[in-house]
Design an enzyme around this catalytic site. Structure first.
Site: not given
Length: 335
Positions: A194, A307
């Protein structure tokens, strides 16, 4: 700080602690009467259920993970802080490899958290524990931009993004190598997801000190990322303090893709095709750019994941993710 607690806020805005001041985290809670029940990680253990009354000592209610901890080696992180070149104190840790012999040379791995407004602490991280059990030094820190030290520390918006944080990470790496000459400077890997994936992509365009990098759910191009992400375009525009119409130069200057032509480091991309926080287009753009410039690269795309792959993905995919990262890093840094 780098621990999390359950806190109470009264009508006057005064905060008081409910859970005791213990190294670790509180990961979810409920209340029955005046007793709080919560999932916690304590010291370097795994998640268990605890309870306490406000301001009192806690009681551990479960022992789900005792068997695992009794049959696996877990390395205690060694705290290592330093003052960066701008006079800011940075918290960091080193995990020494299992069976560490000060007379031997070892490979190492720098790990970078997401966020950037997140924070590392002294809790159990499965991938880092795996690496030290495989004979690697692992080190990690909380650079500027992270949480736990107030708003000023966390504010790297605008032109400081990718500068102050990157400088802190590189200074920390220097300090670790200074303290541990046992780490072979030619055999250091780096991994992050991320925001840590942004930093992985940024690193390969700004230094060739790492032998290999594993970039996960990453950011490479803020011009495309800001207009797709499910976190909201305003989040990225706030981080950049710019938008594509009033200051495109800053958004491009803060994008790792701009510097991909400088990269030399073998780079793995881990990406999920249903990740709407950091869309797969960013990983594909960065991978393609590196390939165009002759850099060893690989993209592993997980179908049906998002994610949260590393945390709540399918077990077979989480294992595959770890194996992809390990195989890539170990190939280049094991020696």
């Amino acid at each position: 700080g780098f621990n999390s607690y359950l806190m109470k806020l009264d009508d006057a805005g005064k905060a008081s602690r409910i859970t005791p001041e213990i190294h670790g985290s509180v990961d979810g809670f409920d209340r029955a009467g005046d007793t709080f029940y919560y999932v916690g990680m304590r010291e370097n253990g795994l998640q268990e259920i605890y309870c306490c009354k406000a301001g009192e000592s806690e009681t551990r209610l479960t022992h789900f993970n005792d068997e695992f901890l009794a049959t696996h080696s877990v390395v205690q992180p060694k705290y290592m802080s330093f003052v960066d070149k701008d006079g800011v104190e940075i918290d960091g840790w080193v995990l020494e490899p299992v069976g560490y012999d000060p007379n031997q040379k070892y490979p190492g791995i720098l790990n970078v958290h997401g966020g950037p407004k997140a924070v590392y602490g002294e809790t159990f991280f499965h991938e880092m524990q795996f690496w030290v059990n495989e004979g690697y030094f692992v080190f990690y820190c909380n650079p500027r931009g992270g949480d736990g030290k107030g708003n000023e520390f966390a504010d790297i918006r605008g032109e400081h993004y990718g500068v102050w944080d990157y400088n802190d990470l590189m200074e920390f790496t220097d300090k670790v190598l200074e303290k541990y000459p046992q780490i072979d400077v030619k055999r250091i890997g780096m991994a992050g997801g991320s925001y840590g994936g942004f930093m992985a992509n940024w690193i390969v365009g700004h230094t060739d000190r790492f032998a290999a990098v594993a970039s996960q759910r990453s950011i490479s191009n803020y011009l495309s990322k800001c207009l797709t992400t499910d976190i909201g375009y305003y989040h990225n525009l706030s981080a950049m303090m710019a938008d594509p119409w009033t200051n495109m130069d800053r958004m491009w200057n803060n994008s790792p893709l701009k510097y991909a032509d400088k990269a030399k480091t073998p780079t793995l991309f881990i990406q999920s095709d249903e990740d709407y926080r950091c869309w797969m287009a960013d990983a594909i753009q960065m991978m393609t750019a590196l390939r165009m410039h002759g850099v060893d690269t690989r993209l592993c795309l997980f179908h049906g994941e998002n994610h949260e792959l590393s945390r709540s993905g399918k077990p077979k995919h989480r294992i595959r993710r770890m194996n992809e990262i390990n195989d890539w890093l170990f190939h280049y840094i094991k020696g």
